[in-house]
Write an enzyme that holds these catalytic residues in place. Structure first.
Site, PDB file in Angstrom:
ATOM      1  N   LYS A  45       0.769  -1.169   0.021  1.00  0.00           N
ATOM      2  CA  LYS A  45       0.067  -0.043  -0.089  1.00  0.00           C
ATOM      3  C   LYS A  45       1.017   1.508   0.014  1.00  0.00           C
ATOM      4  CE  LYS A  45      -2.403  -1.346   3.759  1.00  0.00           C
ATOM      5  NZ  LYS A  45      -3.366  -1.122   4.848  1.00  0.00           N
ATOM      6  N   LYS A  47       2.949   1.880   2.477  1.00  0.00           N
ATOM      7  CA  LYS A  47       3.101   2.479   3.797  1.00  0.00           C
ATOM      8  C   LYS A  47       4.104   1.811   4.578  1.00  0.00           C
ATOM      9  CE  LYS A  47      -0.755   3.183   6.488  1.00  0.00           C
ATOM     10  NZ  LYS A  47      -1.947   3.337   7.079  1.00  0.00           N
TER      11      LYS A  47
HETATM   12  N1  CTP Z   1      -9.427   5.741  13.862  1.00  0.00           N
HETATM   13  C1  CTP Z   1     -10.307   6.559  14.571  1.00  0.00           C
HETATM   14  N2  CTP Z   1      -9.748   7.747  15.168  1.00  0.00           N
HETATM   15  C2  CTP Z   1      -8.837   8.248  14.632  1.00  0.00           C
HETATM   16  C3  CTP Z   1      -7.958   7.418  14.035  1.00  0.00           C
HETATM   17  C4  CTP Z   1      -8.157   6.068  13.394  1.00  0.00           C
HETATM   18  O1  CTP Z   1     -11.265   5.979  14.745  1.00  0.00           O
HETATM   19  N3  CTP Z   1      -8.600   9.460  15.355  1.00  0.00           N
HETATM   20  C5  CTP Z   1      -9.748   4.600  13.329  1.00  0.00           C
HETATM   21  C6  CTP Z   1      -9.735   4.293  11.879  1.00  0.00           C
HETATM   22  O2  CTP Z   1     -10.912   4.917  11.168  1.00  0.00           O
HETATM   23  C7  CTP Z   1      -9.305   2.848  11.582  1.00  0.00           C
HETATM   24  C8  CTP Z   1      -8.569   2.429  12.798  1.00  0.00           C
HETATM   25  O3  CTP Z   1      -8.736   3.476  13.775  1.00  0.00           O
HETATM   26  O4  CTP Z   1     -10.793   2.514  11.500  1.00  0.00           O
HETATM   27  C9  CTP Z   1      -7.158   2.129  12.476  1.00  0.00           C
HETATM   28  O5  CTP Z   1      -6.666   3.390  11.892  1.00  0.00           O
HETATM   29  P1  CTP Z   1      -5.442   3.466  11.457  1.00  0.00           P
HETATM   30  O6  CTP Z   1      -5.127   3.833   9.766  1.00  0.00           O
HETATM   31  O7  CTP Z   1      -4.426   2.492  11.748  1.00  0.00           O
HETATM   32  O8  CTP Z   1      -4.952   4.792  12.022  1.00  0.00           O
HETATM   33  P2  CTP Z   1      -4.788   6.323  11.763  1.00  0.00           P
HETATM   34  O9  CTP Z   1      -4.250   7.058  13.220  1.00  0.00           O
HETATM   35  O10 CTP Z   1      -5.787   6.512  10.958  1.00  0.00           O
HETATM   36  O11 CTP Z   1      -3.273   6.205  10.869  1.00  0.00           O
HETATM   37  P3  CTP Z   1      -2.857   7.157   9.864  1.00  0.00           P
HETATM   38  O12 CTP Z   1      -2.735   8.546  10.240  1.00  0.00           O
HETATM   39  O13 CTP Z   1      -1.626   6.418   9.153  1.00  0.00           O
HETATM   40  O14 CTP Z   1      -3.807   6.926   8.602  1.00  0.00           O
END
Ligand code: CTP
Length: 136
Positions: A45, A47
């Protein structure tokens, strides 16, 4: 009958947005199963996580709302997982709104509102922007 919830994510630098999502997902049923993206899948992906897969799994497993953690290795595995784990609800944060509606033939699909002002990306930016500290 046990009501099982399933979700997926990278969960890098485990933070309060993750905790709140997992807590609210668990409250939808009896057991929460979490697919954690492998390092190989993340590289597909484009990442790269700070915390490696084995440690992200270990951290997730210690969360009280999580009953089982398994590897997310590719995009198409979700319907198979839903069937093999007999999951009733598939849930993700609202940044994924609509993306998984195609799974609604085999289970209920829900998107929960994200916690505002926190994300793994934001944490990384925050640390990078912080002045260097001495821990001596
Ligand atoms: N999630 C959430 N609230 C946040 C951050 C994440 O509810 N503030 C949820 C995402 O919507 C997803 C899950 O946690 O269903 C895992 O998200 P992940 O992508 O691992 O975390 P992120 O903090 O969103 O990471 P990134 O910034 O890399 O996108």
């Amino acid at each position: 009958m046990v009501k099982r919830i399933i979700t997926y994510g990278t969960f890098d630098l485990f933070h309060v947005g993750h905790v709140r999502l997992l807590k609210r997902l668990k409250a939808l049923g009896d057991e929460l199963y979490v697919g954690c993206a492998t390092d190989e899948f993340n590289s597909v992906k484009g990442k790269k996580s700070i915390i490696r897969f084995e440690e992200r799994i270990e951290i997730l497993s210690c969360c009280r709302y999580v009953d089982r953690v398994f590897a997310e290795k590719n995009w198409p595995q979700k319907p198979d997982d839903i069937r093999r784990f007999d999951a009733h609800v598939f849930g993700m944060g609202s940044d994924w709104e609509g993306e998984f509606d195609w799974l609604s033939d085999i289970c209920k699909v829900v998107y929960l509102r994200r916690t505002e002002h926190v994300s793994t990306t934001q944490l990384i930016h925050h640390v990078k922007a912080s002045p260097a500290r001495s821990y001596a």
